[in-house]
Write an enzyme that holds these catalytic residues in place. Structure first.
Site, PDB file in Angstrom:
ATOM      1  N   GLU A  67       0.837  -1.202   0.000  1.00 20.32           N
ATOM      2  CA  GLU A  67       0.000   0.000   0.000  1.00 20.32           C
ATOM      3  C   GLU A  67       0.872   1.252   0.000  1.00 20.32           C
ATOM      4  OE1 GLU A  67      -2.941   2.486  -0.420  1.00 20.32           O
ATOM      5  OE2 GLU A  67      -3.328   0.333  -0.416  1.00 20.32           O
ATOM      6  N   GLU A  74       1.248   6.537  -7.066  1.00 17.38           N
ATOM      7  CA  GLU A  74       0.211   7.529  -7.329  1.00 17.38           C
ATOM      8  C   GLU A  74       0.747   8.946  -7.206  1.00 17.38           C
ATOM      9  OE1 GLU A  74      -2.947   6.539  -4.663  1.00 17.38           O
ATOM     10  OE2 GLU A  74      -3.677   4.918  -5.949  1.00 17.38           O
ATOM     11  N   ASP A  93      -3.388   1.773 -11.720  1.00 16.44           N
ATOM     12  CA  ASP A  93      -4.165   0.537 -11.623  1.00 16.44           C
ATOM     13  C   ASP A  93      -3.278  -0.654 -11.276  1.00 16.44           C
ATOM     14  OD1 ASP A  93      -6.412   1.998 -12.217  1.00 16.44           O
ATOM     15  OD2 ASP A  93      -6.638   1.218 -14.264  1.00 16.44           O
ATOM     16  N   SER A  96      -2.523  -0.527  -7.604  1.00 15.87           N
ATOM     17  CA  SER A  96      -3.703  -0.971  -6.864  1.00 15.87           C
ATOM     18  C   SER A  96      -3.861  -2.485  -6.940  1.00 15.87           C
ATOM     19  CB  SER A  96      -4.950  -0.279  -7.420  1.00 15.87           C
ATOM     20  OG  SER A  96      -6.103  -0.677  -6.730  1.00 15.87           O
ATOM     21  N   TRP A 110      -4.941 -17.046   5.683  1.00 14.28           N
ATOM     22  CA  TRP A 110      -5.911 -17.220   6.759  1.00 14.28           C
ATOM     23  C   TRP A 110      -6.807 -18.434   6.509  1.00 14.28           C
ATOM     24  CZ3 TRP A 110      -6.325 -16.299  11.552  1.00 14.28           C
ATOM     25  CH2 TRP A 110      -5.814 -15.141  12.134  1.00 14.28           C
ATOM     26  N   VAL A 111      -7.294 -18.581   5.282  1.00 16.16           N
ATOM     27  CA  VAL A 111      -8.165 -19.701   4.947  1.00 16.16           C
ATOM     28  C   VAL A 111      -7.436 -21.031   5.180  1.00 16.16           C
ATOM     29  CG1 VAL A 111      -9.347 -20.889   3.040  1.00 16.16           C
ATOM     30  CG2 VAL A 111      -9.638 -18.423   3.358  1.00 16.16           C
ATOM     31  N   VAL A 112      -6.223 -21.127   4.696  1.00 17.01           N
ATOM     32  CA  VAL A 112      -5.456 -22.360   4.853  1.00 17.01           C
ATOM     33  C   VAL A 112      -5.175 -22.640   6.322  1.00 17.01           C
ATOM     34  CG1 VAL A 112      -3.240 -23.468   4.369  1.00 17.01           C
ATOM     35  CG2 VAL A 112      -4.468 -22.260   2.548  1.00 17.01           C
ATOM     36  N   VAL A 113      -4.817 -21.618   7.083  1.00 16.86           N
ATOM     37  CA  VAL A 113      -4.538 -21.799   8.510  1.00 16.86           C
ATOM     38  C   VAL A 113      -5.783 -22.243   9.259  1.00 16.86           C
ATOM     39  CG1 VAL A 113      -3.978 -20.545  10.642  1.00 16.86           C
ATOM     40  CG2 VAL A 113      -2.509 -20.299   8.629  1.00 16.86           C
ATOM     41  N   LEU A 114      -6.920 -21.638   8.949  1.00 18.84           N
ATOM     42  CA  LEU A 114      -8.143 -21.945   9.684  1.00 18.84           C
ATOM     43  C   LEU A 114      -8.761 -23.274   9.283  1.00 18.84           C
ATOM     44  CD1 LEU A 114      -9.825 -18.426   9.847  1.00 18.84           C
ATOM     45  CD2 LEU A 114      -8.602 -19.654  11.674  1.00 18.84           C
TER      46      LEU A 114
END
EC number: 2.7.1.107
Length: 116
Positions: A67, A74, A93, A96, A110-114
């Site tokens: 970021e 920018e 773009d 971004s 996060w998905v894999v960890v959870l």
């Protein structure tokens, strides 16, 4: 050695100035900081392994770094010209999109960890 320490001090000052300016002027940066604080709180609350916790925290930091880079792109584009130009749009773009891809990587972690 003193030259190294002086340069290190200057780098810290400049980095902190960049952080503060982004905090003050970039809504997206502040949003990602808050999202990372929530993610870190969750990472320390859940029974995660040290490796899982390190992955989650590191990817969150990478989102912040991306970021900051997007904000830099920018600003440079706007400094050169505020005119509408296709290359300027493509550069902004792409910056971004880099933030989005990094955020997706953090989400995938996060998905894999959870759900392992």
């Amino acid at each position: 050695m003193t030259d190294f320490l002086h340069r290190l001090k200057l780098r810290c000052i400049w980095s902190w100035a960049g952080w503060l300016d982004s905090w003050r002027t970039e809504h997206s940066f502040r949003s990602w900081v808050w999202a990372n604080l929530a993610s870190a709180a969750l990472a320390f609350t859940l029974p995660l392994s040290p490796g899982e916790r390190a992955l989650i925290l590191s990817l969150g930091i990478l989102v912040l770094a991306m970021e900051l880079m997007n904000s830099a792109i920018e600003r440079v584009v706007d400094y050169i010209s505020l005119d509408q130009h296709e290359l300027a749009k493509q550069a902004k773009d792409a910056g971004s999109a880099a933030v989005a891809v990094t955020a997706i990587a953090a989400g995938v972690a996060w998905v894999v960890v959870l759900w392992g």
